[in-house]
Design an enzyme around this catalytic site. Structure first.
Site, PDB file in Angstrom:
ATOM      1  N   LYS A   1       0.881  -1.326  -0.025  1.00 27.27           N
ATOM      2  CA  LYS A   1       0.173  -0.292   0.020  1.00 27.27           C
ATOM      3  C   LYS A   1       0.775   1.185   0.110  1.00 27.27           C
ATOM      4  CE  LYS A   1      -4.485   1.400   1.676  1.00 27.27           C
ATOM      5  NZ  LYS A   1      -5.775   0.955   2.052  1.00 27.27           N
TER       6      LYS A   1
ATOM      7  N   LYS B   1      -5.322 -14.881 -14.503  1.00 26.44           N
ATOM      8  CA  LYS B   1      -5.724 -15.317 -13.205  1.00 26.44           C
ATOM      9  C   LYS B   1      -7.111 -14.857 -12.937  1.00 26.44           C
ATOM     10  CE  LYS B   1      -4.954 -15.371  -8.547  1.00 26.44           C
ATOM     11  NZ  LYS B   1      -4.498 -14.726  -7.272  1.00 26.44           N
TER      12      LYS B   1
ATOM     13  N   LYS C   1     -10.817 -10.634  -8.632  1.00 26.87           N
ATOM     14  CA  LYS C   1     -11.646  -9.569  -8.445  1.00 26.87           C
ATOM     15  C   LYS C   1     -10.858  -8.029  -8.754  1.00 26.87           C
ATOM     16  CE  LYS C   1     -12.433  -9.066  -3.909  1.00 26.87           C
ATOM     17  NZ  LYS C   1     -12.253 -10.514  -3.275  1.00 26.87           N
TER      18      LYS C   1
HETATM   19  P1  ADP Z   1      -9.004 -11.979  -5.388  1.00 25.84           P
HETATM   20  O1  ADP Z   1      -7.616 -12.146  -6.300  1.00 25.84           O
HETATM   21  O2  ADP Z   1     -10.105 -11.876  -6.113  1.00 25.84           O
HETATM   22  O3  ADP Z   1      -8.999 -10.449  -4.632  1.00 25.84           O
HETATM   23  P2  ADP Z   1      -8.380 -12.963  -2.856  1.00 25.84           P
HETATM   24  O4  ADP Z   1      -7.067 -12.490  -2.845  1.00 25.84           O
HETATM   25  O5  ADP Z   1      -9.569 -12.384  -1.978  1.00 25.84           O
HETATM   26  O6  ADP Z   1      -8.816 -12.991  -4.362  1.00 25.84           O
HETATM   27  O7  ADP Z   1      -8.437 -14.347  -2.660  1.00 25.84           O
HETATM   28  C1  ADP Z   1      -9.189 -15.113  -1.576  1.00 25.84           C
HETATM   29  C2  ADP Z   1      -8.562 -16.823  -1.594  1.00 25.84           C
HETATM   30  O8  ADP Z   1      -8.807 -17.353  -3.253  1.00 25.84           O
HETATM   31  C3  ADP Z   1      -7.037 -16.853  -1.432  1.00 25.84           C
HETATM   32  O9  ADP Z   1      -6.712 -17.878  -0.669  1.00 25.84           O
HETATM   33  C4  ADP Z   1      -6.596 -16.704  -3.241  1.00 25.84           C
HETATM   34  O10 ADP Z   1      -5.481 -17.635  -3.177  1.00 25.84           O
HETATM   35  C5  ADP Z   1      -7.763 -17.680  -3.733  1.00 25.84           C
HETATM   36  N1  ADP Z   1      -7.845 -17.296  -5.071  1.00 25.84           N
HETATM   37  C6  ADP Z   1      -8.340 -16.215  -5.603  1.00 25.84           C
HETATM   38  N2  ADP Z   1      -8.289 -16.165  -7.066  1.00 25.84           N
HETATM   39  C7  ADP Z   1      -7.718 -17.433  -7.405  1.00 25.84           C
HETATM   40  C8  ADP Z   1      -7.318 -17.976  -8.648  1.00 25.84           C
HETATM   41  N3  ADP Z   1      -7.748 -17.522  -9.681  1.00 25.84           N
HETATM   42  N4  ADP Z   1      -6.959 -19.520  -8.620  1.00 25.84           N
HETATM   43  C9  ADP Z   1      -6.878 -20.001  -7.448  1.00 25.84           C
HETATM   44  N5  ADP Z   1      -7.114 -19.386  -6.166  1.00 25.84           N
HETATM   45  C10 ADP Z   1      -7.504 -18.159  -6.047  1.00 25.84           C
END
Ligand code: ADP
Ligand code: TRP
Length: 323
Positions: free
Chosen positions: A111, A190, A193
């Site tokens: 950040k 990948k 969000k």
């Molecule tokens: P985002 O990338 O959408 O913000 P988060 O960081 O909140 O997702 O991820 C929450 C959990 O889901 C973490 O353990 C993360 O590693 C897993 N995760 C998120 N996106 C993926 C993906 N595309 N493939 C596998 N695991 C994922």
């Protein structure tokens, strides 16, 4: 084995969250002697600053987990802030946590590097996470790779408290979830969000079908054969289709003479059979939110018993009691 994990309520779960994390957390409820899962609303408060939204995300997070198979008979499900003992424990742990340890944590460092202002909540985020883990004497903490640093911080904090005041906390271990197969998003990157390329687990059928039809594919001519693995449509299909359908589709890719439109239709159908039931279960739960609130309050009651005992142990060890 006592398992614990927290899930931040920051919006609807997508396929990546489910296959990369949630499914694996939930599976542990069957092998653990005790398991604790909570909606980490105190952590979410570092980013979600709209009260209505935070309330909505918190209840929705619980609904989602229950619909996806979290069983309150097997696991303790609760909302983080319903266990105030954890915030009190957090303070005890903050005394004795070196600034340098927190300055090295990526959530805070990233950040700052982006030129954004960080607040004390974000800076001390890993200490609250340590309190979460230590309060329940958790020995196994399933997390994504991105969270491993926080588990290490927790071990450091527990170690130095135990060293200063005698054995008080159980030393936890991180269990890295299998995220070897990154779930691809609708643009082939990948799924995340932050990239706006997600397929939400609980979107209604029509919306999901539309999003699947819009997935970006390459411009391979129809008669050309193709290696299925690594193709975004095939990789998504593998997650939601049955073994026979996957094998047939792989053979079709290798033969060539097919169009991506057909694969998209097959994917949308497979997705519907895969998610249809959990979506219906979620709708059924959403119609009786008070029952879900009861589950959460029952969970918090059980969690508080455990957290209060740990807090009392820590308070006695460092001289806050017995004066
Ligand atoms: P985002 O990338 O959408 O913000 P988060 O960081 O909140 O997702 O991820 C929450 C959990 O889901 C973490 O353990 C993360 O590693 C897993 N995760 C998120 N996106 C993926 C993906 N595309 N493939 C596998 N695991 C994922
Ligand atoms: N920080 C975790 C995440 O963003 C959520 C979390 C909070 C957590 N407290 C925890 C995870 C304790 C494991 C253990 O994903």
């Amino acid at each position: 084995m006592r398992v614990l994990s927290g899930i931040q309520p920051t919006g609807p779960f997508h396929w990546g969250n489910y296959f990369g994390a949630i499914r694996q957390y939930i599976e542990l409820q069957d092998v653990a002697s005790e398991s604790y899962y909570f909606i980490a609303n105190l952590h979410a408060l570092t980013t979600v600053r709209d009260p209505k939204l935070l309330q909505q995300y918190t209840l929705n997070g619980a609904l989602d987990l229950l619909a996806l198979g979290l069983n309150p008979e097997k696991a303790v499900l609760f909302v983080q802030s319903d266990v105030p003992e954890v915030s009190e424990l957090c303070w005890l742990l903050m005394t004795g946590t070196p600034m340098g340890l927190l300055e090295r944590c990526v959530s805070y460092k990233d950040k700052l590097a982006k030129g954004l202002k960080a607040d004390a909540g974000l800076f001390t985020y890993p200490v609250l996470q340590a309190a979460d883990i230590l309060a329940y004497d958790a020995d196994v903490v399933p997390v994504g790779e991105d969270q491993l640093q926080h588990i290490e911080v927790c071990r450091d904090i527990a170690g130095s408290f135990n060293h200063a005041f005698g054995e008080t906390f159980v030393m936890p271990k991180g269990k890295v979830l299998d995220q070897s197969a990154k779930v691809p998003g609708t643009d082939g990157e990948k799924m995340s969000k932050s990239y706006g390329n997600t397929l939400a687990v609980f979107d209604e059928e029509k919306k999901q079908r539309k999003q699947i039809m819009r997935i970006v594919t390459d411009s391979r001519p129809m008669d050309e054969a193709k290696e299925p693995d690594g193709d975004v449509l095939f990789d998504l299909l593998k997650l939601v289709a049955g073994d026979d359908e996957i094998a047939e589709m792989a053979a079709m890719y290798r033969r060539g003479g097919f169009g991506y439109g057909d694969v998209k239709k097959a994917l949308a159908n497979a997705a519907e059979s895969y998610w249809g039931e959990v979506r219906a279960r979620r709708a059924e739960l959403a119609a009786r939110p008070d029952d879900v609130r009861d589950i959460l309050s029952e969970g918090a009651k059980r969690a508080r018993v455990k957290a209060a005992a740990t807090l009392a142990r820590a308070q006695a060890a460092c001289g806050l009691k017995g004066y």
